[in-house]
Design a protein around this motif. Structure first.
Motif, PDB file in Angstrom:
ATOM      1  N   VAL A  80     -14.049  -2.548  -2.254  1.00  0.00           N
ATOM      2  CA  VAL A  80     -13.203  -3.480  -3.192  1.00  0.00           C
ATOM      3  C   VAL A  80     -12.976  -2.604  -4.755  1.00  0.00           C
ATOM      4  CG1 VAL A  80     -14.261  -5.677  -4.816  1.00  0.00           C
ATOM      5  CG2 VAL A  80     -15.552  -4.973  -3.061  1.00  0.00           C
ATOM      6  N   LEU A  81     -11.678  -2.352  -5.124  1.00  0.00           N
ATOM      7  CA  LEU A  81     -11.387  -1.615  -6.461  1.00  0.00           C
ATOM      8  C   LEU A  81     -11.620  -2.203  -7.564  1.00  0.00           C
ATOM      9  CD1 LEU A  81      -7.553  -1.382  -4.830  1.00  0.00           C
ATOM     10  CD2 LEU A  81     -10.088   0.488  -4.569  1.00  0.00           C
ATOM     11  N   PRO A  82     -11.345  -1.613  -8.515  1.00  0.00           N
ATOM     12  CA  PRO A  82     -12.272  -2.462  -9.938  1.00  0.00           C
ATOM     13  C   PRO A  82     -11.500  -3.340 -10.438  1.00  0.00           C
ATOM     14  CG  PRO A  82     -11.937   0.037 -10.075  1.00  0.00           C
ATOM     15  CD  PRO A  82     -10.955   0.233  -8.988  1.00  0.00           C
ATOM     16  N   MET A 106       0.756  -1.183  -0.078  1.00  0.00           N
ATOM     17  CA  MET A 106      -0.056  -0.069   0.320  1.00  0.00           C
ATOM     18  C   MET A 106       0.905   1.861  -0.016  1.00  0.00           C
ATOM     19  SD  MET A 106      -2.920  -1.291   0.111  1.00  0.00           S
ATOM     20  CE  MET A 106      -4.414  -0.124   0.722  1.00  0.00           C
ATOM     21  N   LEU A 107       2.238   1.160  -0.130  1.00  0.00           N
ATOM     22  CA  LEU A 107       3.196   2.107  -0.182  1.00  0.00           C
ATOM     23  C   LEU A 107       2.522   2.879  -1.209  1.00  0.00           C
ATOM     24  CD1 LEU A 107       5.906   3.821   0.759  1.00  0.00           C
ATOM     25  CD2 LEU A 107       7.095   2.115  -0.278  1.00  0.00           C
ATOM     26  N   THR A 108       2.495   4.589  -0.983  1.00  0.00           N
ATOM     27  CA  THR A 108       2.503   5.542  -2.089  1.00  0.00           C
ATOM     28  C   THR A 108       3.279   6.172  -2.719  1.00  0.00           C
ATOM     29  OG1 THR A 108       2.081   7.071  -1.360  1.00  0.00           O
ATOM     30  CG2 THR A 108      -0.067   5.734  -1.100  1.00  0.00           C
ATOM     31  N   ARG A 109       3.629   6.207  -3.423  1.00  0.00           N
ATOM     32  CA  ARG A 109       4.659   6.975  -4.352  1.00  0.00           C
ATOM     33  C   ARG A 109       5.106   9.126  -3.414  1.00  0.00           C
ATOM     34  NH1 ARG A 109       5.303  10.447  -8.781  1.00  0.00           N
ATOM     35  NH2 ARG A 109       7.667  11.112  -9.259  1.00  0.00           N
ATOM     36  N   ARG A 168      -5.852  -8.630  -5.926  1.00  0.00           N
ATOM     37  CA  ARG A 168      -5.225  -7.219  -5.850  1.00  0.00           C
ATOM     38  C   ARG A 168      -4.585  -6.689  -5.254  1.00  0.00           C
ATOM     39  NH1 ARG A 168      -7.893  -2.481  -9.309  1.00  0.00           N
ATOM     40  NH2 ARG A 168      -5.672  -1.894  -9.407  1.00  0.00           N
ATOM     41  N   ARG A 169      -4.821  -6.817  -3.934  1.00  0.00           N
ATOM     42  CA  ARG A 169      -3.825  -6.173  -2.874  1.00  0.00           C
ATOM     43  C   ARG A 169      -3.128  -7.701  -1.958  1.00  0.00           C
ATOM     44  NH1 ARG A 169      -7.831  -2.321  -0.811  1.00  0.00           N
ATOM     45  NH2 ARG A 169      -9.513  -3.740  -1.764  1.00  0.00           N
ATOM     46  N   ASN A 170      -2.206  -7.152  -0.796  1.00  0.00           N
ATOM     47  CA  ASN A 170      -2.250  -8.307  -0.652  1.00  0.00           C
ATOM     48  C   ASN A 170      -2.304  -7.858   1.388  1.00  0.00           C
ATOM     49  OD1 ASN A 170      -0.738 -10.775   1.215  1.00  0.00           O
ATOM     50  ND2 ASN A 170       1.540  -9.521   1.910  1.00  0.00           N
ATOM     51  N   LEU A 171      -3.604  -8.125   1.278  1.00  0.00           N
ATOM     52  CA  LEU A 171      -4.488  -7.310   2.620  1.00  0.00           C
ATOM     53  C   LEU A 171      -4.488  -8.836   3.325  1.00  0.00           C
ATOM     54  CD1 LEU A 171      -7.838  -6.368   1.288  1.00  0.00           C
ATOM     55  CD2 LEU A 171      -6.008  -5.115   1.602  1.00  0.00           C
ATOM     56  N   PRO A 172      -3.892  -7.985   5.249  1.00  0.00           N
ATOM     57  CA  PRO A 172      -4.088  -8.626   6.234  1.00  0.00           C
ATOM     58  C   PRO A 172      -5.430  -9.641   6.121  1.00  0.00           C
ATOM     59  CG  PRO A 172      -4.560  -6.165   7.061  1.00  0.00           C
ATOM     60  CD  PRO A 172      -4.571  -6.365   5.246  1.00  0.00           C
ATOM     61  N   TRP A 196      -2.926   3.804   4.327  1.00  0.00           N
ATOM     62  CA  TRP A 196      -3.533   1.908   4.612  1.00  0.00           C
ATOM     63  C   TRP A 196      -4.925   3.065   3.995  1.00  0.00           C
ATOM     64  CZ3 TRP A 196      -4.573  -2.568   5.401  1.00  0.00           C
ATOM     65  CH2 TRP A 196      -5.352  -2.905   5.781  1.00  0.00           C
ATOM     66  N   ARG A 197      -5.769   2.335   2.501  1.00  0.00           N
ATOM     67  CA  ARG A 197      -6.762   2.942   1.513  1.00  0.00           C
ATOM     68  C   ARG A 197      -8.033   2.692   2.702  1.00  0.00           C
ATOM     69  NH1 ARG A 197      -5.826   2.409  -4.348  1.00  0.00           N
ATOM     70  NH2 ARG A 197      -4.450   3.998  -3.942  1.00  0.00           N
TER      71      ARG A 197
END
Length: 484
Positions: free
Chosen positions: A446-448, A1-4, A433-437, A267-268
Motif C-alpha cells: 500500500v503506497l503513500p 508500472m513502466l519506469t523511466r 492510485r494504480r491500475n493493478l490486475p 513490477w513493484r
C-alpha cells in the motif's frame, strides 16, 4: 508500472526493452485451467530445521566471514513438496533466545502459524517444536521467525517452501532468486538491525545487497527456452521495481497464486512479496538481466548467460498455470471494514521514554523480544503495546469464520507499507492510485496515500495483521483478528 530508468537503460544498453505490462481487467478475466485429479498417494515430508549460528562468507572467499543464523548448513534452505502433501517440520532451537517458525502465505491451521504467545508458546533455547500440516495450495512461499524479526531475519533465519503441481506443461528450466540485504560492517560483523530514524520512516536499509547470498549472481540457462523464475523479496525493508532486459517476460503468479500471463515491463515488489515470471531466453550467446529499477543506481539481481541448442521454436506463448483452489468471497454479501495505517499518537510514541531503566518492570518490557523499545506506528490509531505478546491487546476485530469480508486498506503516511494477513489468501480488488490486475495475494503493498481494497473468507483462529517492514511491525503497526 513502466519506469523511466527501464526505458533509458534498455535503449542505452542495446538490450530488448521489456514489453508494456498490460493490466486490463479483461486479461485477468480469462479463466485458468483446472488441475486434473492427482495420480498417486500424497506424501509426508519429514524435515529438521535447526536454528543455529553458522559462519558464512557473504563477502566472498577472500573477504571476512560473518556469523549468520540459519536453519541448516545451506543458507536459505528450499523445501519442496506437492499440493496435497503433508509437511512435518521439526524446529530445533540452538540459539541463545527463543524463536518459532511462521509459514508465510501458507493456509495452515491456526495452531501451526508460529506466532509466540498468540498461537504457540515460544520454542526456548535447547527445545524443539513440530509443525505438522497439509499443503492445500501450490505456490512460492517462505518461512521465518515471528519474534525479534529484525534480529533473527536480519541474521539470515529464513527459508523457502515451494509447493508444486500448478504447471500445465513443464518449463525448460527454473530459477529461484532470493533477494535479501545485510546490515554488515566492512569486517563482516553486524551493524544494528534497527535505528529510530529508520523505524520511524521507511526502514533501516542494509549495507550489502545479495541474491541467493551472493553479491553478484550469474547463471547459465538454455537457449530459446521458457524459464520459470521465482523471485522472493525476503528483505526486512526494501521495495523493488523488477524488470527483465534481453528477453520477453510475463507474470504468471503473485505471492505464488496463479493468474493469466501478463506481459511484464516492471513490477513493484514490497518486502515479503513474491512474483513468478516466465521468460523466453534468446539464442546462444545472448544475455538476460533481471534488474531492480527502484534505487537511484540500478541493481542487477541476476545475469543469465544463454548457451546450448534451442529448446523452443515459434512464438512465445507461456503455458498457463492451473487455477488456485481458494475460498471465493461473496462480494455482494461481504461485510465492509476499513483499516487505516498511520503514525502512533504522541502519548503512545513517548511511552518508553517515561520508564525508569532501573525499574525491574521496565527491564522486562525493554527486554521483550517480540516488540521494540519505541512505538511509531498504529492501525486505526491503535498500536501494539511495548510489552510484546505475553499479554495480548484486544483484537482489531472479531470476524465470523466462513463469512466474506471486504477490507479497505488506507495508507495515511508518507511511507509504503506491505500489509500481510496471516492464514488467508485474499483477492486484491482495486487501487486508488494504480491500475493493478485483480489477483490473489497474502501481502499487498500500500503506497503513500493509496487505498487498496481486498476481499477474503475468514477462517477460525487468531490471525496476525501487520506491515512487513519488520521495524514497523515491531514499533506498533501490528494487530490481530479473533475469528470464531
Amino acid at each position: 508500472m513502466l519506469t523511466r530508468r527501464a526505458v533509458l537503460t534498455a535503449a542505452a544498453g542495446g538490450l530488448a526493452a521489456p514489453a508494456l505490462l498490460s493490466l486490463s481487467r479483461a486479461d485477468t478475466a480469462k479463466p485458468l485451467p483446472e488441475a486434473p485429479p492427482r495420480v498417486g498417494a500424497s506424501a509426508t515430508h519429514e524435515v529438521t530445521l535447526e536454528a543455529k549460528a553458522r559462519s558464512v562468507e557473504l563477502f566472498g572467499a577472500d573477504g571476512p566471514k560473518s556469523t549468520l543464523w540459519t536453519y541448516g548448513d545451506e543458507l536459505f534452505p528450499i523445501l519442496r513438496a506437492r499440493r496435497g502433501d503433508r509437511l512435518r517440520a521439526t524446529l530445533r532451537n540452538s540459539l541463545a533466545e527463543h524463536t518459532s517458525i511462521h509459514w508465510h502465505g501458507v493456509r495452515v491451521p491456526n495452531a501451526m502459524d508460529g506466532v509466540q504467545y498468540v498461537t504457540q508458546q515460544p520454542v526456548e533455547p535447547g527445545n524443539s517444536f513440530v509443525y505438522d500440516f497439509p499443503l492445500p495450495d501450490t505456490g512460492t512461499f517462505f518461512f521465518h521467525p515471528h519474534c525479534n524479526e529484525t534480529g533473527q531475519v536480519g541474521h539470515g533465519l529464513v527459508g523457502v517452501l515451494i509447493v508444486e503441481g500448478d504447471e500445465s506443461r513443464p518449463f525448460d528450466d527454473e530459477l529461484v532468486l532470493i533477494a535479501k540485504d545485510w546490515r554488515l560492517d566492512a569486517d563482516g560483523s553486524f551493524l544494528p538491525f534497527t535505528t529510530d530514524s529508520g523505524a520511524a520512516r521507511a526502514g533501516t536499509f542494509g549495507t550489502v545487497r545479495t541474491v541467493n547470498g551472493q553479491r553478484s549472481l550469474t547463471r547459465k540457462v538454455p537457449a530459446s527456452a521458457d524459464i520459470r523464475l521465482r523471485l522472493l523479496n525476503l528483505d526486512s525493508t526494501r521495495m523493488m521495481d523488477v524488470g527483465v532486459e534481453g528477453a520477453e517476460a510475463h507474470i504468471i503468479a503473485i505471492d505464488g497464486n496463479p493468474l493469466p500471463a501478463l506481459p511484464l515491463c516492471s513490477w513493484r515488489l514490497g518486502a515479503a512479496s513474491r512474483v513468478d515470471l516466465v521468460l523466453r531466453t534468446p539464442k546462444a550467446g545472448g544475455k538476460v538481466l533481471i534488474r531492480d529499477y527502484f534505487p537511484a543506481e540500478i541493481f542487477d539481481l541476476a545475469e543469465l548467460e544463454v548457451e546450448g541448442p534451442d529448446r523452443q521454436a515459434g512464438g512465445f506463448d507461456p503455458a498457463p498455470l492451473y487455477a488456485a483452489r481458494l475460498p471465493e468471497a461473496d462480494l455482494s454479501a461481504a461485510e465492509r471494514q476499513a483499516y487505516v495505517f498511520g503514525a502512533a499518537s504522541d502519548s503512545i510514541a513517548s511511552f518508553v521514554d517515561t520508564l525508569d531503566p532501573n525499574d525491574p518492570l521496565s527491564k522486562v518490557i525493554l527486554d521483550e523480544l517480540c516488540t521494540a523499545e519505541r512505538t511509531f506506528w498504529a492501525i486505526n490509531k491503535r498500536s501494539w503495546p511495548n510489552d510484546g505478546h505475553r499479554k495480548l491487546p484486544p483484537p482489531l476485530a472479531r470476524l465470523q469464520a466462513g463469512k466474506s469480508y471486504r477490507f479497505m486498506l488506507q495508507n495515511a503516511t508518507p511511507h509504503p507499507h506491505p500489509i500481510h494477513l496471516h492464514g488467508h489468501t485474499f483477492k486484491v480488488l482495486s487501487s486508488s492510485r494504480r491500475n493493478l490486475p485483480v489477483h490473489y495475494a497474502d501481502t499487498v503493498l500500500v503506497l503513500p496515500k493509496e487505498r487498496i481494497e481486498i476481499a477474503f473468507v475468514a477462517t477460525p483462529g487468531r490471525w496476525m495483521f501487520h506491515c512487513h517492514i519488520l521495524e514497523h511491525l515491531e514499533t506498533g503497526m501490528m494487530g490481530y483478528f479473533a475469528n470464531t
